[in-house]
Design an enzyme around this catalytic site. Structure first.
Site, PDB file in Angstrom:
ATOM      1  N   HIS A 154       0.831  -1.207   0.000  1.00 44.39           N
ATOM      2  CA  HIS A 154       0.000   0.000   0.000  1.00 44.39           C
ATOM      3  C   HIS A 154       0.869   1.262   0.000  1.00 44.39           C
ATOM      4  O   HIS A 154       0.723   2.136  -0.857  1.00 44.39           O
ATOM      5  CB  HIS A 154      -0.927   0.000   1.221  1.00 44.39           C
ATOM      6  CG  HIS A 154      -1.722   1.257   1.359  1.00 44.39           C
ATOM      7  ND1 HIS A 154      -3.009   1.387   0.892  1.00 44.39           N
ATOM      8  CD2 HIS A 154      -1.399   2.469   1.883  1.00 44.39           C
ATOM      9  CE1 HIS A 154      -3.437   2.605   1.132  1.00 44.39           C
ATOM     10  NE2 HIS A 154      -2.493   3.294   1.734  1.00 44.39           N
ATOM     11  N   GLU A 155       1.774   1.351   0.970  1.00 41.45           N
ATOM     12  CA  GLU A 155       2.599   2.559   1.081  1.00 41.45           C
ATOM     13  C   GLU A 155       3.469   2.741  -0.160  1.00 41.45           C
ATOM     14  O   GLU A 155       3.730   3.865  -0.585  1.00 41.45           O
ATOM     15  CB  GLU A 155       3.461   2.516   2.343  1.00 41.45           C
ATOM     16  CG  GLU A 155       2.669   2.552   3.648  1.00 41.45           C
ATOM     17  CD  GLU A 155       1.688   3.705   3.739  1.00 41.45           C
ATOM     18  OE1 GLU A 155       1.960   4.777   3.135  1.00 41.45           O
ATOM     19  OE2 GLU A 155       0.635   3.547   4.384  1.00 41.45           O
TER      20      GLU A 155
ATOM     21  N   HIS B   8       1.829   4.710  -2.825  1.00 39.22           N
ATOM     22  CA  HIS B   8       2.020   6.162  -2.695  1.00 39.22           C
ATOM     23  C   HIS B   8       3.396   6.563  -3.236  1.00 39.22           C
ATOM     24  O   HIS B   8       3.552   7.593  -3.887  1.00 39.22           O
ATOM     25  CB  HIS B   8       1.931   6.587  -1.223  1.00 39.22           C
ATOM     26  CG  HIS B   8       0.565   6.489  -0.616  1.00 39.22           C
ATOM     27  ND1 HIS B   8      -0.542   7.107  -1.163  1.00 39.22           N
ATOM     28  CD2 HIS B   8       0.122   5.868   0.507  1.00 39.22           C
ATOM     29  CE1 HIS B   8      -1.599   6.856  -0.399  1.00 39.22           C
ATOM     30  NE2 HIS B   8      -1.228   6.108   0.613  1.00 39.22           N
TER      31      HIS B   8
ATOM     32  N   HIS C 289       3.388   6.959  -6.889  1.00 37.04           N
ATOM     33  CA  HIS C 289       2.746   8.224  -7.238  1.00 37.04           C
ATOM     34  C   HIS C 289       3.775   9.362  -7.154  1.00 37.04           C
ATOM     35  O   HIS C 289       3.822  10.243  -8.005  1.00 37.04           O
ATOM     36  CB  HIS C 289       1.590   8.469  -6.253  1.00 37.04           C
ATOM     37  CG  HIS C 289       0.430   9.221  -6.822  1.00 37.04           C
ATOM     38  ND1 HIS C 289      -0.737   9.382  -6.118  1.00 37.04           N
ATOM     39  CD2 HIS C 289       0.250   9.865  -7.990  1.00 37.04           C
ATOM     40  CE1 HIS C 289      -1.578  10.090  -6.851  1.00 37.04           C
ATOM     41  NE2 HIS C 289      -1.010  10.398  -7.982  1.00 37.04           N
TER      42      HIS C 289
HETATM   43 ZN   LIG Z   1      -2.419   5.319   2.196  1.00 38.63          ZN
END
Ligand SMILES: [Zn+2]
Length: 460
Positions: free
Chosen positions: A253-254, A257, A260
């Site tokens: 998940h992290e 980011h 991104h």
């Molecule tokens: Zn998050």
């Protein structure tokens, strides 16, 4: 002797057998901050709602919810209601179906009783054991930290985005336990730096997160430097750092980011990477979670740290099936809180909070005798102390896009360079420089739909 935690529930409810005690724990939890309680928060809440309404009026909006959402991808409360109202009936229908299963289990112990809110966790744990047969604790020896990062997370990023990670032991981070990698595109061009800060230590905040030390921007000629933080207990010298199932999921998940931030390709730092709306920012990171259990990825990293054996493939199906477990309850529980947040910030401050709460949930068809709202108004810290006012809907809003996009990847061949290129070019690289919903539409090639979310949560 039993401290209460800030949500409507308690871990002990799954373990205790004494129904009276469980009822008391839940009742005390639900009455925190309410009228008649010595820590009554009602007056502060009413004052805050009034001030927020005045603030919205100064900006020309009829309600605080209208003001807040005008700056989010949702644009207006009306658009949010449209989505939430389409999920609500499926949520409550499934909560009812789940309760019938739990009632059967309960009658084996207690023939005349019916499942109440304080019974739910105990019997849903039993149901999980019976029907899902999953103990994620068994997975830990297969999740060795460096292997998960390099052969799992980086491996997936390589397949999708052509990224290559080269560790730079000569570079010094802000802490000796930082792992520093230089990141390259497939043509050899430098992309940026990635710092991984895996271990818990007393001076660190809890949880896991991503942040940029340097934002990518062409204006200032900057390449990105991105950090991922986790709180994994540091192993003794010479011992392996093993991760839990949830920690591996969190790392994917992290790192979503991070992608991104690191694939950002914009002119202005203001729009770099994750500088997007709050109800949009979790979407790319949630999508990246899908690669954790992708067979080709899992096979590459889930290897027993002592025996070198690969994790058995039968786990994939079991773990995927688990996504739909208890989702009628969870979705109802969450939606109740999300609509309370909207209702409070769309109307005039109510005279009686308890009444208002009951009515708002009822109007949505979300009342359920055994499912309490995740937060009642009087202890809803997200919206009165945490910056989520008129924003609690954002979790499911971004999950709609997430589930739809995961579906898109599945239908279009999964883990391919071509798919990654499309996701990067139409979405990740653009940061906040374009309208977010427009980017999502361009990526999907159509309007987003809630169907994939309903399938994932087993609600249809
Ligand atoms: Zn998050």
């Amino acid at each position: 002797m039993i401290p209460l935690l800030n949500y409507s529930g308690h871990p002990l409810l799954a373990k205790l057998e004494d129904r009276e005690l469980k009822e008391e724990i839940l009742n005390r939890t639900l009455s925190r901050g309410s009228r008649g309680n010595q820590n009554d928060t009602s007056n502060v809440i009413l004052q805050m709602l009034e001030l927020r309404k005045q603030k919205a009026a100064l900006f020309g909006f009829e309600s605080y919810a209208a003001y807040v959402t005008s700056q989010q991808t949702a644009k207006s409360p009306k658009n949010i209601h449209e989505v939430l109202r389409s999920i609500a009936p499926a949520a409550i229908r499934n909560a009812n179906a789940e309760k019938s299963l739990l009632d059967e289990l309960m009658r084996l112990e207690n023939p005349d009783a019916e499942v109440e809110a304080f019974d739910w966790d105990r019997y849903s744990e039993q149901l999980k054991k019976r029907d899902y047969d999953v103990d994620t604790g068994e997975l830990k020896p297969y999740f060795e930290l460096r292997r998960v990062l390099e052969d799992g997370v980086f491996f997936a990023a390589g397949k999708l985005f052509g990224l290559r990670f080269v560790q730079r032991e000569d570079l010094v981070g802000y802490h000796p336990d930082n792992w520093i990698y230089e990141v390259f595109y497939e043509d050899g061009e430098k992309c940026g730096l990635y710092i991984f800060d895996p271990y818990a230590r007393p001076s660190k905040s809890g949880g896991a997160w991503m942040n940029n030390l340097i934002d990518q921007s062409h204006l200032l000629g900057k390449k990105p430097i991105v950090v991922n933080n986790m709180n994994i207990p540091k192993p003794a010298a010479g011992e392996a750092a093993l991760m839990t199932f949830d920690e591996v999921n969190t790392l994917f998940h992290e790192f979503g980011h991070t992608l991104h931030g690191i694939l950002s390709d914009v002119t202005y730092p203001r729009f770099s990477g994750t500088s997007v709306e709050r109800d949009f920012v979790e979407f790319p990171s949630q999508v990246n979670e899908m690669w954790m259990l992708w067979p080709e990825v899992l096979e590459n990293y889930a290897i027993h740290f002592e025996t070198g054996k690969k994790l058995d493939k039968s786990w994939i199906e079991k773990l995927n099936k688990l996504e739909a477990f208890n989702q009628g309850y969870e979705t109802t529980h969450y939606l109740q809180a999300a609509i309370l947040d909207l209702a409070l910030h769309e109307s005039d401050a109510p005279k009686d909070l308890a009444n208002f709460e009951q009515q708002a949930i009822k109007d949505y068809g979300l009342s359920h005798q055994a499912v309490p709202t995740r937060y009642k108004i009087n202890y809803f810290a997200h919206i009165f102390g945490g910056g989520y006012a008129a924003g609690y809907y954002g979790y499911i809003w971004s999950e709609v896009l997430d589930a739809d996009s995961v579906n898109w990847f599945r239908e279009n061949g999964g883990l391919t360079r071509e798919n990654g290129k499309r996701f990067a070019e139409l979405l990740l690289a653009r940061g906040g420089s374009k309208d977010s919903m427009q980017m999502a539409r361009e990526f999907l090639g159509r309007e987003p739909s809630i169907d994939a979310l309903l399938v994932r949560r087993g609600l249809n």
